[in-house]
Design a protein around this motif. Structure first.
Motif, PDB file in Angstrom:
ATOM      1  N   ASN A 119      -5.149   7.971 -12.641  1.00  0.00           N
ATOM      2  CA  ASN A 119      -6.354   7.153 -12.641  1.00  0.00           C
ATOM      3  C   ASN A 119      -7.502   7.945 -13.267  1.00  0.00           C
ATOM      4  N   GLY A 120      -8.070   7.374 -14.299  1.00  0.00           N
ATOM      5  CA  GLY A 120      -9.164   8.046 -15.009  1.00  0.00           C
ATOM      6  C   GLY A 120      -8.657   8.747 -16.255  1.00  0.00           C
ATOM      7  N   ALA A 121      -9.392   8.589 -17.359  1.00  0.00           N
ATOM      8  CA  ALA A 121      -8.937   9.124 -18.641  1.00  0.00           C
ATOM      9  C   ALA A 121      -8.890  10.657 -18.644  1.00  0.00           C
ATOM     10  N   LEU A 147      -8.610  12.775 -16.100  1.00  0.00           N
ATOM     11  CA  LEU A 147      -7.543  13.284 -15.241  1.00  0.00           C
ATOM     12  C   LEU A 147      -6.183  13.059 -15.902  1.00  0.00           C
ATOM     13  N   ASP A 160      -3.513   5.308 -18.138  1.00  0.00           N
ATOM     14  CA  ASP A 160      -4.627   5.364 -17.187  1.00  0.00           C
ATOM     15  C   ASP A 160      -4.756   3.989 -16.533  1.00  0.00           C
ATOM     16  N   LEU A 169      -5.923  10.686  -7.847  1.00  0.00           N
ATOM     17  CA  LEU A 169      -6.979  11.234  -7.011  1.00  0.00           C
ATOM     18  C   LEU A 169      -7.838  10.039  -6.602  1.00  0.00           C
ATOM     19  N   THR A 182     -12.765  11.077 -12.761  1.00  0.00           N
ATOM     20  CA  THR A 182     -11.817  11.603 -11.773  1.00  0.00           C
ATOM     21  C   THR A 182     -11.512  13.083 -11.970  1.00  0.00           C
ATOM     22  N   LEU A 183     -11.500  13.532 -13.223  1.00  0.00           N
ATOM     23  CA  LEU A 183     -11.233  14.954 -13.451  1.00  0.00           C
ATOM     24  C   LEU A 183     -12.349  15.814 -12.844  1.00  0.00           C
TER      25      LEU A 183
END
Lengths: 377, 292
Positions: A255-257, A259, A279, A310, B157-158
């Motif tokens: 989830n999320g580019a 990450l 994603d 996450l 998120t990262l």
């Protein structure tokens, strides 16, 4: 969204940029007929979105309609860097004296349109920027003011044009700027812009990229978006995922580019090769997760699945339900590594472990496991 | 201490009555953000989570002159209008959460904000958090912890992943900013590095970059040329990304030969910036840098 050459040429025509006579053909017969109507020498050009078609044999000169038909027969169906040729442009051949470059990009560093001009056209602008940067003129335009006469004078002078051609450059550059703004372009490029032997300028190839986020206000383009995709890419698009395919064998879902990219990089650093970027976005519910997992379970290249979530606004229990649902419906079983952290983590873990799926705590450990599993298949 | 956002910063939420707007208003209030008003045209007079709603930003500021910051949850088609409205109403800091705004629109409102001395964070971003004080964004507050490392990131998120790793290692953050994943962010690395340089409570900075554009290279040059006084640790995502493909974020694309991860990593290393190969290495690199 990238436009085909002929779509760009049609836009050029609409914005008063001179182009040679041309027609679009999708069979050898149509190509021969088009060549007959255009008369004289023609160029037969493969319509693909990738570069390098000239080197691949996708551009040929024909002196007669019959010859145009023969070239068309060879070029149609050809694969150029993985892209099948479905259409051709048949265009009047031009007696060229000089080839120039003229383009406008949305420059990310300055946050404004930037005109690029070079007296050395016909070559790849990236290549030129590496080898002869001094031969490229860069002129920023303040979008609140628009294109001004001094921009045009500057460009015309740099292109080393005779005074009589300068007026025409003005017309072409004004048209290109309007095209760039009105069509939400990231790039609008004429390469080459040619000076004919009898004087006068013509745009004989186009490269146009339109901002995907703007397609809602360009309905005629929105209809055509996604046309170059394979079935997995099309399915991912339908489900609303960001999805890119690579050569490896570890299917990645996050989830999320950022990450997702970092997860793929971690796989690479630890000796594995990711099969894709997928994603699921923020706040995905079980049905979306199920769609993503099912997509990769059905993909022949993804031998192992690595799911790294996450949870912030994404809830781990929803993710776990989606995974379990997808596995319940899947025909093939594949090795799977799941890392879950964040919102409702305990519940997500419980759901997965009840279904025999082990959950890993840390991203590196999970990536290492995925790489090990991928070695075994 | 912190940059951009403090406990006392007065906030207006534009698009407060929408699904996202109301959800995150509740979360921000729970974190302690001082939300004084919300705006949704045509819904003035309502309340969301006890916050009064106005029809316009001007009306909200007339009733609550302490509003200096706005956060925008307005859909992409209407978000540029919301930004212009906030600028003209005199707001100093605007966080644009909205994803999918056409880049030509962003180009214009980012320039307009600069002309008016207004700071924009985003679009397509998680926002700003000053741990323990206030959050103006959609990030999960519990992964952050008050401390003295500034975080600047192009990702969402990262950033949480890295902040979480830092927090577990006992390294807190002064302020963390997600500048957004679009090609033209309202505020870039260099401007924020400058702000952290001036913040006495920030002792080190983490930069989280990714493929696309040359912001990392320019930041590296700035760090080297300015003799940046605080240690900087960086991570660049997207080493596996093929050229010409958009990796989720509108701005995460290697195009015209610009924007690959190797070039960015090289630029950081040449500027003396510690580069983490894996996100999990950041806390250790920071601990070493802070001890020096």
């Amino acid at each position: 969204m990238k436009l085909y050459e002929y779509e760009g040429m049609e836009l050029f025509r609409r914005y008063g940029i001179p182009v040679p006579g041309f027609e679009v053909a999708s069979s050898p017969e149509e190509a021969a007929e088009a060549a007959g109507r255009l008369g004289g020498r023609v160029v037969v050009k493969a319509q693909v979105l990738v570069g390098g078609r000239g080197k691949a044999g996708g551009v040929k000169i024909a002196d007669s309609p019959e010859e145009a038909g023969e070239h068309a027969r060879r070029i149609l169906g050809m694969s150029i860097r993985g892209e099948r040729v479905e259409r051709l442009v048949v265009a009047e051949a031009v007696d060229i004296a000089r080839e120039l470059y003229l383009g406008i990009i949305l420059d990310r560093s300055i946050g404004a349109p930037l005109i690029l001009a070079s007296p050395e056209g016909g070559v790849d602008i990236e290549e030129l920027a590496r080898t002869k940067p001094e031969r490229i003129l860069k002129t920023p335009v303040e979008p609140f003011l628009g294109l001004k006469p001094y921009h045009i004078r500057r460009v015309a002078r740099f292109l080393e044009l005779p005074p009589d051609a300068q007026k025409q450059v003005g017309q072409i550059l004004s048209g290109l700027y309007r095209l760039f703004i009105e069509n939400d372009c990231e790039l609008a490029e004429i390469n080459p812009l040619v000076v004919k032997k009898d004087g006068g300028l013509l745009a004989i190839d186009s490269k146009i990229i339109v901002d995907d986020n703007s397609l809602y206000r360009h309905p005629e383009l929105q209809e055509r978006a996604g046309r170059e995709m394979n079935k997995y890419e099309a399915e991912a698009r339908r489900l609303g995922f960001s999805y890119v395919e690579l050569d490896g064998n570890i299917g990645v879902i996050c989830n999320g580019a950022g990450l997702t990219m970092a997860t793929m990089d971690t796989v690479l650093v630890l000796g594995g090769r990711p099969a894709n970027f997928l994603d699921i976005g923020g706040g995905a519910r079980a049905d979306r997760v199920e769609g993503a997992v099912s997509l990769l379970l059905s993909h022949p290249k993804a031998k192992i699945l690595f799911i790294n979530i996450l949870g912030g606004i994404t809830r781990c229990d929803e993710v776990a339900r989606g995974i379990v649902n997808a596995l319940g419906k899947a025909e093939a079983k594949k090795g799977m590594v799941v890392r879950l952290k964040g919102t409702n983590e305990e519940e997500g873990r419980r759901i997965l472990e009840e279904n025999g799926i082990h959950v890993v705590d840390e991203m590196d450990e999970a990536a290492r496991k995925a790489v090990e599993l991928a070695r075994e298949v | 201490m912190a940059i951009l956002l403090r406990k006392e910063t007065g906030v207006v939420v534009q698009g407060i009555t929408g699904r996202e707007g109301s959800f995150h208003t509740k979360a921000m209030l729970g974190y302690g953000t001082r939300i004084l008003a919300g705006v949704t045209p045509g819904k003035g007079g309502q309340e969301v989570e006890g916050v009064p709603v106005y029809d316009s930003v001007v009306e909200a500021r007339e009733s609550h002159p302490e509003i200096t910051a706005s956060i925008i949850f307005v859909p992409a088609r209407f978000a540029p209008d919301a930004v212009y409205e906030a600028i003209e109403a005199g707001v100093e800091l605007i966080v644009v959460i909205t994803e999918g705004i056409p880049v030509h629109d962003t180009m214009r409102f980012v320039r307009y904000a600069r002309m008016n001395g207004v700071t924009i964070i985003g679009p397509n971003c998680p926002g700003v958090i000053t741990p323990g004080e206030s959050k103006l964004g959609i990030m999960p507050g519990h992964v952050f912890k008050k401390g003295n490392v500034g975080v600047i990131s192009r990702s969402g998120t990262l950033t949480y992943e890295i902040a979480y790793a830092m927090t577990r290692a006992g390294i807190g953050q002064s302020t963390a900013i997600g500048i957004g994943g679009d090609p033209i962010p309202g505020t870039g690395f260099i401007e924020l590095l400058r702000m952290f340089e001036e913040d006495p409570e920030t002792h080190a900075v983490v930069l989280i970059g990714e493929i696309g554009g040359d912001m990392e290279e320019r930041a590296a040059r700035y760090i080297a040329d300015s003799g940046y006084s605080k240690p900087v640790v960086a991570y660049v995502a997207g080493r596996t990304a093929p050229p010409g493909k958009r990796m989720g974020h509108a701005g995460a694309i290697i195009s015209m030969g610009v924007g690959d991860a190797e070039s960015k990593i090289r630029a950081f290393k040449e500027a003396g910036v510690q580069v983490a190969e894996l996100p999990s290495q950041i806390p250790e690199l920071l601990s070493k840098a802070l001890k020096r």
